[in-house]
Design a protein around this motif. Sequence first.
Motif, PDB file in Angstrom:
ATOM      1  N   VAL A  92      15.695  -5.582  -6.240  1.00  0.00           N
ATOM      2  CA  VAL A  92      14.210  -5.756  -6.287  1.00  0.00           C
ATOM      3  C   VAL A  92      13.724  -4.582  -7.159  1.00  0.00           C
ATOM      4  CG1 VAL A  92      12.216  -5.663  -4.952  1.00  0.00           C
ATOM      5  CG2 VAL A  92      13.996  -7.021  -3.935  1.00  0.00           C
ATOM      6  N   ASP A  93      13.059  -4.743  -8.193  1.00  0.00           N
ATOM      7  CA  ASP A  93      12.416  -3.897  -8.957  1.00  0.00           C
ATOM      8  C   ASP A  93      11.151  -3.091  -8.487  1.00  0.00           C
ATOM      9  OD1 ASP A  93      14.330  -4.375 -11.131  1.00  0.00           O
ATOM     10  OD2 ASP A  93      13.073  -5.647 -12.133  1.00  0.00           O
ATOM     11  N   VAL A  94      10.875  -1.787  -8.710  1.00  0.00           N
ATOM     12  CA  VAL A  94       9.612  -1.674  -8.192  1.00  0.00           C
ATOM     13  C   VAL A  94       8.691  -0.867  -9.247  1.00  0.00           C
ATOM     14  CG1 VAL A  94       8.729   0.690  -6.889  1.00  0.00           C
ATOM     15  CG2 VAL A  94      10.790  -0.453  -6.144  1.00  0.00           C
ATOM     16  N   TYR A  95       7.463  -1.309  -9.219  1.00  0.00           N
ATOM     17  CA  TYR A  95       6.342  -1.093 -10.198  1.00  0.00           C
ATOM     18  C   TYR A  95       5.357  -0.416  -9.552  1.00  0.00           C
ATOM     19  CZ  TYR A  95       8.212  -5.375 -12.262  1.00  0.00           C
ATOM     20  OH  TYR A  95       9.121  -6.398 -13.169  1.00  0.00           O
ATOM     21  N   ALA A 114      12.533   0.367  -1.426  1.00  0.00           N
ATOM     22  CA  ALA A 114      13.094  -0.785  -1.906  1.00  0.00           C
ATOM     23  C   ALA A 114      14.590  -0.990  -2.241  1.00  0.00           C
ATOM     24  CB  ALA A 114      12.155  -1.109  -3.186  1.00  0.00           C
ATOM     25  N   SER A 115      14.958   0.245  -2.668  1.00  0.00           N
ATOM     26  CA  SER A 115      16.370   0.381  -2.795  1.00  0.00           C
ATOM     27  C   SER A 115      17.114   0.192  -1.637  1.00  0.00           C
ATOM     28  CB  SER A 115      16.809   1.706  -3.599  1.00  0.00           C
ATOM     29  OG  SER A 115      18.170   1.625  -3.625  1.00  0.00           O
ATOM     30  N   ALA A 116      16.905   0.662  -0.558  1.00  0.00           N
ATOM     31  CA  ALA A 116      17.406   0.660   0.744  1.00  0.00           C
ATOM     32  C   ALA A 116      17.524  -0.588   1.360  1.00  0.00           C
ATOM     33  CB  ALA A 116      16.733   1.561   1.835  1.00  0.00           C
ATOM     34  N   VAL A 117      16.669  -1.403   1.074  1.00  0.00           N
ATOM     35  CA  VAL A 117      16.478  -2.867   1.733  1.00  0.00           C
ATOM     36  C   VAL A 117      17.366  -3.811   0.637  1.00  0.00           C
ATOM     37  CG1 VAL A 117      14.979  -4.920   1.885  1.00  0.00           C
ATOM     38  CG2 VAL A 117      14.464  -2.350   2.737  1.00  0.00           C
ATOM     39  N   ASP A 118      17.024  -3.751  -0.618  1.00  0.00           N
ATOM     40  CA  ASP A 118      17.641  -4.885  -1.698  1.00  0.00           C
ATOM     41  C   ASP A 118      17.538  -3.935  -3.254  1.00  0.00           C
ATOM     42  OD1 ASP A 118      18.499  -6.523  -3.395  1.00  0.00           O
ATOM     43  OD2 ASP A 118      17.078  -8.156  -2.688  1.00  0.00           O
ATOM     44  N   PRO A 119      18.691  -3.558  -3.522  1.00  0.00           N
ATOM     45  CA  PRO A 119      18.634  -2.811  -4.751  1.00  0.00           C
ATOM     46  C   PRO A 119      18.379  -3.642  -6.000  1.00  0.00           C
ATOM     47  CG  PRO A 119      20.420  -2.325  -3.582  1.00  0.00           C
ATOM     48  CD  PRO A 119      20.040  -3.462  -2.682  1.00  0.00           C
ATOM     49  N   ASN A 152       0.909  -1.319   0.006  1.00  0.00           N
ATOM     50  CA  ASN A 152       0.037   0.058  -0.064  1.00  0.00           C
ATOM     51  C   ASN A 152       0.816   1.087   0.025  1.00  0.00           C
ATOM     52  OD1 ASN A 152      -2.388  -1.605   0.345  1.00  0.00           O
ATOM     53  ND2 ASN A 152      -2.635  -1.021   2.308  1.00  0.00           N
ATOM     54  N   ASN A 153       1.963   1.170   0.589  1.00  0.00           N
ATOM     55  CA  ASN A 153       2.648   2.380   0.788  1.00  0.00           C
ATOM     56  C   ASN A 153       4.174   2.036   0.834  1.00  0.00           C
ATOM     57  OD1 ASN A 153       3.290   1.726   3.497  1.00  0.00           O
ATOM     58  ND2 ASN A 153       1.212   2.078   3.932  1.00  0.00           N
ATOM     59  N   PRO A 154       5.134   3.183   0.700  1.00  0.00           N
ATOM     60  CA  PRO A 154       6.731   2.683   0.893  1.00  0.00           C
ATOM     61  C   PRO A 154       6.986   2.140   2.336  1.00  0.00           C
ATOM     62  CG  PRO A 154       6.224   5.265   0.387  1.00  0.00           C
ATOM     63  CD  PRO A 154       4.847   4.392   0.584  1.00  0.00           C
ATOM     64  N   ASP A 155       6.585   2.124   3.286  1.00  0.00           N
ATOM     65  CA  ASP A 155       6.945   1.063   4.481  1.00  0.00           C
ATOM     66  C   ASP A 155       6.488  -0.319   4.100  1.00  0.00           C
ATOM     67  OD1 ASP A 155       7.618   3.497   5.865  1.00  0.00           O
ATOM     68  OD2 ASP A 155       6.001   3.706   7.102  1.00  0.00           O
ATOM     69  N   GLN A 156       5.578  -0.600   3.700  1.00  0.00           N
ATOM     70  CA  GLN A 156       5.133  -1.942   3.168  1.00  0.00           C
ATOM     71  C   GLN A 156       5.875  -2.323   2.189  1.00  0.00           C
ATOM     72  OE1 GLN A 156       0.970  -2.637   2.793  1.00  0.00           O
ATOM     73  NE2 GLN A 156       0.368  -1.566   4.516  1.00  0.00           N
ATOM     74  N   VAL A 157       6.279  -1.354   1.127  1.00  0.00           N
ATOM     75  CA  VAL A 157       7.175  -1.898   0.167  1.00  0.00           C
ATOM     76  C   VAL A 157       8.429  -2.312   0.669  1.00  0.00           C
ATOM     77  CG1 VAL A 157       8.828  -1.040  -1.695  1.00  0.00           C
ATOM     78  CG2 VAL A 157       6.333  -0.609  -1.752  1.00  0.00           C
ATOM     79  N   GLY A 158       9.004  -1.558   1.565  1.00  0.00           N
ATOM     80  CA  GLY A 158      10.405  -1.810   2.143  1.00  0.00           C
ATOM     81  C   GLY A 158      10.323  -3.466   3.150  1.00  0.00           C
ATOM     82  N   ALA A 159       9.204  -3.438   3.716  1.00  0.00           N
ATOM     83  CA  ALA A 159       9.094  -4.812   4.340  1.00  0.00           C
ATOM     84  C   ALA A 159       8.826  -5.997   3.296  1.00  0.00           C
ATOM     85  CB  ALA A 159       7.755  -4.788   5.345  1.00  0.00           C
ATOM     86  N   ALA A 160       8.189  -5.621   2.197  1.00  0.00           N
ATOM     87  CA  ALA A 160       8.197  -6.614   1.252  1.00  0.00           C
ATOM     88  C   ALA A 160       9.369  -7.078   0.362  1.00  0.00           C
ATOM     89  CB  ALA A 160       6.776  -6.315   0.177  1.00  0.00           C
ATOM     90  N   ALA A 161      10.034  -5.749   0.026  1.00  0.00           N
ATOM     91  CA  ALA A 161      11.336  -6.233  -0.550  1.00  0.00           C
ATOM     92  C   ALA A 161      12.267  -6.963   0.371  1.00  0.00           C
ATOM     93  CB  ALA A 161      12.060  -4.864  -0.843  1.00  0.00           C
ATOM     94  N   ALA A 162      12.291  -6.918   1.767  1.00  0.00           N
ATOM     95  CA  ALA A 162      13.151  -7.808   2.563  1.00  0.00           C
ATOM     96  C   ALA A 162      12.948  -9.153   2.278  1.00  0.00           C
ATOM     97  CB  ALA A 162      12.777  -7.338   3.904  1.00  0.00           C
ATOM     98  N   LEU A 163      11.668  -9.675   1.677  1.00  0.00           N
ATOM     99  CA  LEU A 163      11.390 -11.100   1.621  1.00  0.00           C
ATOM    100  C   LEU A 163      11.971 -11.738   0.423  1.00  0.00           C
ATOM    101  CD1 LEU A 163       7.691 -10.995   2.746  1.00  0.00           C
ATOM    102  CD2 LEU A 163       9.517 -11.676   4.144  1.00  0.00           C
TER     103      LEU A 163
END
Length: 214
Positions: A166-169, A159-164, A114-125
């Motif tokens: 991981v692409d972002v759409y 996403a970049s801060a967690v894993d560069p 939904n938002n950047p915070d959730q994006v970061g959590a998802a990217a960590a997976l």
Amino acid sequence: MFVLVNLKAYPCDPVEVAEAARDVADASGVRIAVAPQAAHLDRVAATGVETWAQHVAPVAHGSHTGHTLAEAVADAGAEGTLLNHSEHRLKLADIDGALDAADRAGLETVVCANNPDQVGAAAALGPDAVAVEPPELIGGDVSVSTADPGIVEGAVAAASAVDPDVDVYCGAGVSTGEDLAAAADLGAEGVLLASGVAKADDPRAALEDLVSGV
């Protein structure tokens, strides 16, 4: 740019949309995929378009009535899968399990958030990509890249801060070439859309307009 067309459960002809997406992808050189209902995966895949599942469950072979098995969608021709769409939310542990299932079946993955915070959590997976989609804009006439460009920029940074790798759409309200160009300018490497194509009177024309922004 990657364009993923989610047909949801709209009353469209999945084969018509798939054929249009295939032809527009071939003519434009833009990567376009279609995510139909699970029951239509084999029909869509038979058109030659890149085919994605709308969901896979965090299960393996066994007693799992009603679940969508990753191996089954792969056997039907799917090359990737959406996970955690706002209309099919998963718990964090289930996202992790579904990613494992997709990896087991050789499916590419996009986890929605939904938002950047959730994006970061998802990217960590460790998915292949994450997609930021504010729920309030889904199905609307204004794209996220226009209504709140900061969300897209924030998602890219998170996403970049967690894993560069991981692409972002981005998704929600995307429907035109201008929307696609705006998403690219904000750092997104792909877009998700649904009603802009699935509910269009002429899906082929809608897709042609969309890729005109590349």
